[in-house]
Design a protein around this motif. Structure first.
Motif, PDB file in Angstrom:
ATOM      1  N   GLN A   1      -3.157  14.693  -2.242  1.00 36.98           N
ATOM      2  CA  GLN A   1      -2.784  13.990  -1.627  1.00 36.98           C
ATOM      3  C   GLN A   1      -2.467  13.015  -1.225  1.00 36.98           C
ATOM      4  O   GLN A   1      -2.214  12.023  -0.924  1.00 36.98           O
ATOM      5  CB  GLN A   1      -4.552  14.019  -0.762  1.00 36.98           C
ATOM      6  CG  GLN A   1      -4.816  16.123  -0.373  1.00 36.98           C
ATOM      7  CD  GLN A   1      -6.112  15.742   0.267  1.00 36.98           C
ATOM      8  OE1 GLN A   1      -7.183  15.225   0.365  1.00 36.98           O
ATOM      9  NE2 GLN A   1      -7.038  16.950   0.655  1.00 36.98           N
ATOM     10  N   ALA A   2      -3.553  11.922  -2.727  1.00 32.59           N
ATOM     11  CA  ALA A   2      -2.670  10.857  -2.650  1.00 32.59           C
ATOM     12  C   ALA A   2      -0.749  10.654  -2.870  1.00 32.59           C
ATOM     13  O   ALA A   2      -0.583   9.643  -2.783  1.00 32.59           O
ATOM     14  CB  ALA A   2      -3.468  10.538  -3.860  1.00 32.59           C
ATOM     15  N   LYS A   3      -0.552  11.359  -3.683  1.00 32.85           N
ATOM     16  CA  LYS A   3       0.783  11.195  -4.573  1.00 32.85           C
ATOM     17  C   LYS A   3       1.272  12.135  -3.214  1.00 32.85           C
ATOM     18  O   LYS A   3       2.554  11.525  -3.040  1.00 32.85           O
ATOM     19  CB  LYS A   3       1.416  12.504  -5.331  1.00 32.85           C
ATOM     20  CG  LYS A   3       1.085  12.297  -6.113  1.00 32.85           C
ATOM     21  CD  LYS A   3       1.028  12.843  -7.505  1.00 32.85           C
ATOM     22  CE  LYS A   3       2.449  12.890  -7.970  1.00 32.85           C
ATOM     23  NZ  LYS A   3       2.884  13.705  -8.830  1.00 32.85           N
ATOM     24  N   SER A   4       0.890  12.441  -1.873  1.00 33.55           N
ATOM     25  CA  SER A   4       1.862  12.886  -1.028  1.00 33.55           C
ATOM     26  C   SER A   4       1.718  12.119   0.091  1.00 33.55           C
ATOM     27  O   SER A   4       2.463  11.195   1.457  1.00 33.55           O
ATOM     28  CB  SER A   4       1.000  14.126   0.539  1.00 33.55           C
ATOM     29  OG  SER A   4      -0.365  13.832   0.803  1.00 33.55           O
ATOM     30  N   TRP A   5       0.813  10.907   0.471  1.00 33.02           N
ATOM     31  CA  TRP A   5       1.538   9.250   0.870  1.00 33.02           C
ATOM     32  C   TRP A   5       2.037   8.390   0.014  1.00 33.02           C
ATOM     33  O   TRP A   5       0.917   8.386  -1.234  1.00 33.02           O
ATOM     34  CB  TRP A   5      -0.240   8.668   1.877  1.00 33.02           C
ATOM     35  CG  TRP A   5       0.204   9.886   3.067  1.00 33.02           C
ATOM     36  CD1 TRP A   5      -1.039  11.116   2.571  1.00 33.02           C
ATOM     37  CD2 TRP A   5       0.202   9.946   4.236  1.00 33.02           C
ATOM     38  NE1 TRP A   5      -1.271  11.434   3.796  1.00 33.02           N
ATOM     39  CE2 TRP A   5      -0.543  11.022   4.609  1.00 33.02           C
ATOM     40  CE3 TRP A   5       1.081   8.828   5.239  1.00 33.02           C
ATOM     41  CZ2 TRP A   5      -0.601  11.224   6.397  1.00 33.02           C
ATOM     42  CZ3 TRP A   5       0.867   9.115   6.271  1.00 33.02           C
ATOM     43  CH2 TRP A   5       0.448   9.952   6.950  1.00 33.02           C
ATOM     44  N   ARG A   6       3.016   7.235   0.262  1.00 35.93           N
ATOM     45  CA  ARG A   6       4.052   6.740  -0.230  1.00 35.93           C
ATOM     46  C   ARG A   6       3.267   5.255   0.676  1.00 35.93           C
ATOM     47  O   ARG A   6       4.353   5.109   1.934  1.00 35.93           O
ATOM     48  CB  ARG A   6       5.084   6.908  -0.859  1.00 35.93           C
ATOM     49  CG  ARG A   6       6.015   5.851  -1.507  1.00 35.93           C
ATOM     50  CD  ARG A   6       5.408   6.142  -3.121  1.00 35.93           C
ATOM     51  NE  ARG A   6       5.313   7.422  -3.459  1.00 35.93           N
ATOM     52  CZ  ARG A   6       6.389   7.251  -4.226  1.00 35.93           C
ATOM     53  NH1 ARG A   6       7.341   7.102  -4.435  1.00 35.93           N
ATOM     54  NH2 ARG A   6       5.996   8.883  -4.759  1.00 35.93           N
ATOM     55  N   GLN A   7       2.982   4.290  -0.162  1.00 36.82           N
ATOM     56  CA  GLN A   7       2.566   2.893   0.377  1.00 36.82           C
ATOM     57  C   GLN A   7       4.394   2.245   0.009  1.00 36.82           C
ATOM     58  O   GLN A   7       5.087   2.373  -0.480  1.00 36.82           O
ATOM     59  CB  GLN A   7       2.015   2.368   0.003  1.00 36.82           C
ATOM     60  CG  GLN A   7       1.398   0.980   0.328  1.00 36.82           C
ATOM     61  CD  GLN A   7       0.590  -0.169  -0.319  1.00 36.82           C
ATOM     62  OE1 GLN A   7       0.240   0.237  -1.483  1.00 36.82           O
ATOM     63  NE2 GLN A   7      -0.103  -1.281  -0.021  1.00 36.82           N
ATOM     64  N   VAL A   8       4.776   1.657   1.456  1.00 39.86           N
ATOM     65  CA  VAL A   8       6.077   1.027   1.494  1.00 39.86           C
ATOM     66  C   VAL A   8       5.430   0.193   1.902  1.00 39.86           C
ATOM     67  O   VAL A   8       5.327  -0.331   3.069  1.00 39.86           O
ATOM     68  CB  VAL A   8       7.122   1.872   2.185  1.00 39.86           C
ATOM     69  CG1 VAL A   8       8.153   1.907   2.340  1.00 39.86           C
ATOM     70  CG2 VAL A   8       7.267   3.357   1.593  1.00 39.86           C
ATOM     71  N   ALA A   9       6.844  -0.680   0.740  1.00 42.81           N
ATOM     72  CA  ALA A   9       6.288  -2.087   1.426  1.00 42.81           C
ATOM     73  C   ALA A   9       8.102  -2.787   2.410  1.00 42.81           C
ATOM     74  O   ALA A   9       8.855  -2.605   1.819  1.00 42.81           O
ATOM     75  CB  ALA A   9       6.987  -3.792   0.493  1.00 42.81           C
ATOM     76  N   GLU A  10       8.368  -3.315   3.671  1.00 44.04           N
ATOM     77  CA  GLU A  10       8.922  -3.207   5.019  1.00 44.04           C
ATOM     78  C   GLU A  10       9.069  -4.764   5.175  1.00 44.04           C
ATOM     79  O   GLU A  10       8.361  -5.569   5.171  1.00 44.04           O
ATOM     80  CB  GLU A  10       8.543  -2.462   6.231  1.00 44.04           C
ATOM     81  CG  GLU A  10       8.880  -1.482   5.653  1.00 44.04           C
ATOM     82  CD  GLU A  10       8.676  -0.453   6.882  1.00 44.04           C
ATOM     83  OE1 GLU A  10       8.941  -0.892   7.740  1.00 44.04           O
ATOM     84  OE2 GLU A  10       9.169   1.038   6.965  1.00 44.04           O
ATOM     85  N   ASP A  11      10.419  -5.113   5.662  1.00 43.70           N
ATOM     86  CA  ASP A  11      10.879  -6.836   5.862  1.00 43.70           C
ATOM     87  C   ASP A  11      11.110  -6.020   7.411  1.00 43.70           C
ATOM     88  O   ASP A  11      11.102  -5.394   8.139  1.00 43.70           O
ATOM     89  CB  ASP A  11      12.479  -6.983   6.308  1.00 43.70           C
ATOM     90  CG  ASP A  11      12.480  -8.176   6.103  1.00 43.70           C
ATOM     91  OD1 ASP A  11      11.901  -8.881   6.501  1.00 43.70           O
ATOM     92  OD2 ASP A  11      13.863  -8.469   5.631  1.00 43.70           O
ATOM     93  N   PRO A  12       9.556  -6.967   8.052  1.00 47.78           N
ATOM     94  CA  PRO A  12       9.776  -7.452   9.716  1.00 47.78           C
ATOM     95  C   PRO A  12      10.549  -7.050  10.654  1.00 47.78           C
ATOM     96  O   PRO A  12      10.706  -6.781  11.190  1.00 47.78           O
ATOM     97  CB  PRO A  12       8.130  -8.559  10.056  1.00 47.78           C
ATOM     98  CG  PRO A  12       7.750  -8.175   7.806  1.00 47.78           C
ATOM     99  CD  PRO A  12       9.191  -8.476   7.135  1.00 47.78           C
ATOM    100  N   ALA A  13      11.490  -7.887   9.428  1.00 48.80           N
ATOM    101  CA  ALA A  13      12.654  -8.571  10.567  1.00 48.80           C
ATOM    102  C   ALA A  13      13.925  -6.934  10.082  1.00 48.80           C
ATOM    103  O   ALA A  13      14.871  -6.439  11.382  1.00 48.80           O
ATOM    104  CB  ALA A  13      13.542  -9.614   9.820  1.00 48.80           C
ATOM    105  N   ASN A  14      13.707  -6.343   9.042  1.00 41.05           N
ATOM    106  CA  ASN A  14      14.008  -5.205   9.716  1.00 41.05           C
ATOM    107  C   ASN A  14      13.448  -4.246   9.357  1.00 41.05           C
ATOM    108  O   ASN A  14      13.573  -3.221   8.071  1.00 41.05           O
ATOM    109  CB  ASN A  14      15.375  -5.282   8.326  1.00 41.05           C
ATOM    110  CG  ASN A  14      16.819  -6.277   8.468  1.00 41.05           C
ATOM    111  OD1 ASN A  14      16.844  -6.135   9.451  1.00 41.05           O
ATOM    112  ND2 ASN A  14      16.421  -6.862   6.910  1.00 41.05           N
TER     113      ASN A  14
END
Length: 342
Positions: A117-130
């Motif tokens: 379950q932990a590997k099924s969700w990936r934390q992603v950092a995004e640029d608020p402008a894009n």
């Protein structure tokens, strides 16, 4: 006169003799009668003694039999009690062993489920402008407060802004497992703590012992060396065809036997590389087969999901611990859980 006297004396002697004989016969008869009476008395006394002795023996035998029966019954009860206690002890040990084994199995299954379950969700950092464009937190100029953190499901492609309850994998490939009793477990990425020497040794340990260029996928049971799929038939050509091997590092494709397998088909019960899977699973029936990624506890992407998010298979083990081969994220192990060596 003298004759008459002599005749009288003779008559007296004769009468005296007859009287003596009669007396003797009477005494004999009286003695016989007394003997018979005494013998009858003796027989009666003997019978009385025999009767009393028989009664005493019967009483003794009965008492002894009852005593022996009580002793035997007591011994049988003690033996039965010991058997019952032994059976209870054996049952208690068996139940304890079964309970511990079942508990261990449940703990392992729960651990695998939480890791999956932990590997099924990936934390992603995004640029608020894009929005929708992931960035690398280590190379970007944006601060942590300026970054937009989202969580993406690798199974459905869904993106949420709240932390998933099932757990997730953060940007540094560390696992945040599902909370148990309100406490979340954090599993550190082991590659973050490895130095350069350990990384080089790890990379060299995966190489083929023959060409020393490609990653090994087969460990020979007889030679004890690791070989890739291309070097195995060359080394095991003459006199070594009977050698057997086990799969190491990454599984091979069961069709071409030259590429690493990335998909496991549940209906075919075989592992394929992406090219062989696409070429073989065509048509109305084969195209509906369900496949998973080839790793215990990996994520089931479903039928129509692509394999593009996966760079390489998470399949290497060090000191009994499974890690991801691309970034070192913990696959099936942590400090509180250990997978037995196969």
């Amino acid at each position: 006169r003298g004759r008459r006297e002599a005749a009288r004396l003779r008559e007296e002697r004769r009468v005296a003799g007859i009287i003596k004989k009669l007396q003797a016969r009477i005494r004999v008869m009286m003695a016989c009668h007394r003997f018979v009476i005494l013998r009858q008395i003796a027989d009666a006394y003997h019978k009385e003694l025999v009767y009393r002795a028989t009664k005493m023996q019967a009483f003794y035998r009965g008492k002894r039999a009852r005593m022996m029966t009580r002793i035997k019954m007591h011994n049988l009860r003690q033996k039965k009690l010991r058997l019952i206690n032994n059976h209870k002890q054996c049952q208690r040990l068996c139940r304890g062993f079964s309970a511990r084994r079942y508990t261990k199995k449940l703990r392992i299954e729960t651990r695998k489920r939480r890791v999956k379950q932990a590997k099924s969700w990936r934390q992603v950092a995004e640029d608020p402008a894009n929005p929708g464009m992931p960035i690398d937190p280590d190379t970007t100029l944006l601060t942590q407060d300026q970054q937009r953190i989202v969580w993406t499901s690798l199974e459905t492609g869904e993106t949420v802004e709240e932390e998933p309850v099932e757990g997730y994998t953060d940007v540094k490939r560390c696992l945040h497992l599902e909370k148990v009793y309100g406490v979340s477990e954090f599993v550190m990425n082991p590659l973050l703590t490895m130095d350069a020497v350990d990384m080089v040794a790890f990379q060299e340990a995966k190489r083929c012992s023959e060409c020393e260029e490609r990653d090994a996928s087969r460990l020979c049971d007889y030679c004890g060396d690791k070989f890739c799929a291309q070097c195995w038939p060359v080394v095991h050509d003459a006199g070594r065809q009977h050698h057997t091997y086990i799969t190491v590092n990454k599984p091979e494709c069961s069709h071409c036997m030259s590429q690493f397998a990335v998909r496991y088909c549940k209906q075919c019960d075989e592992e394929f590389c992406e090219e062989c899977y696409v070429s073989l699973h065509v048509g109305k029936v084969m195209s509906q087969h369900i496949w998973t990624i080839t790793e215990d506890g990996a994520i089931d992407y479903g039928i129509k999901q692509a394999l593009t998010p996966i760079k390489s298979l998470p399949y290497f083990r060090k000191d009994g611990v499974f890690y991801d081969s691309d970034d070192g994220a913990l696959a099936e192990n942590s400090k509180s859980y250990s997978i037995p060596q196969s």
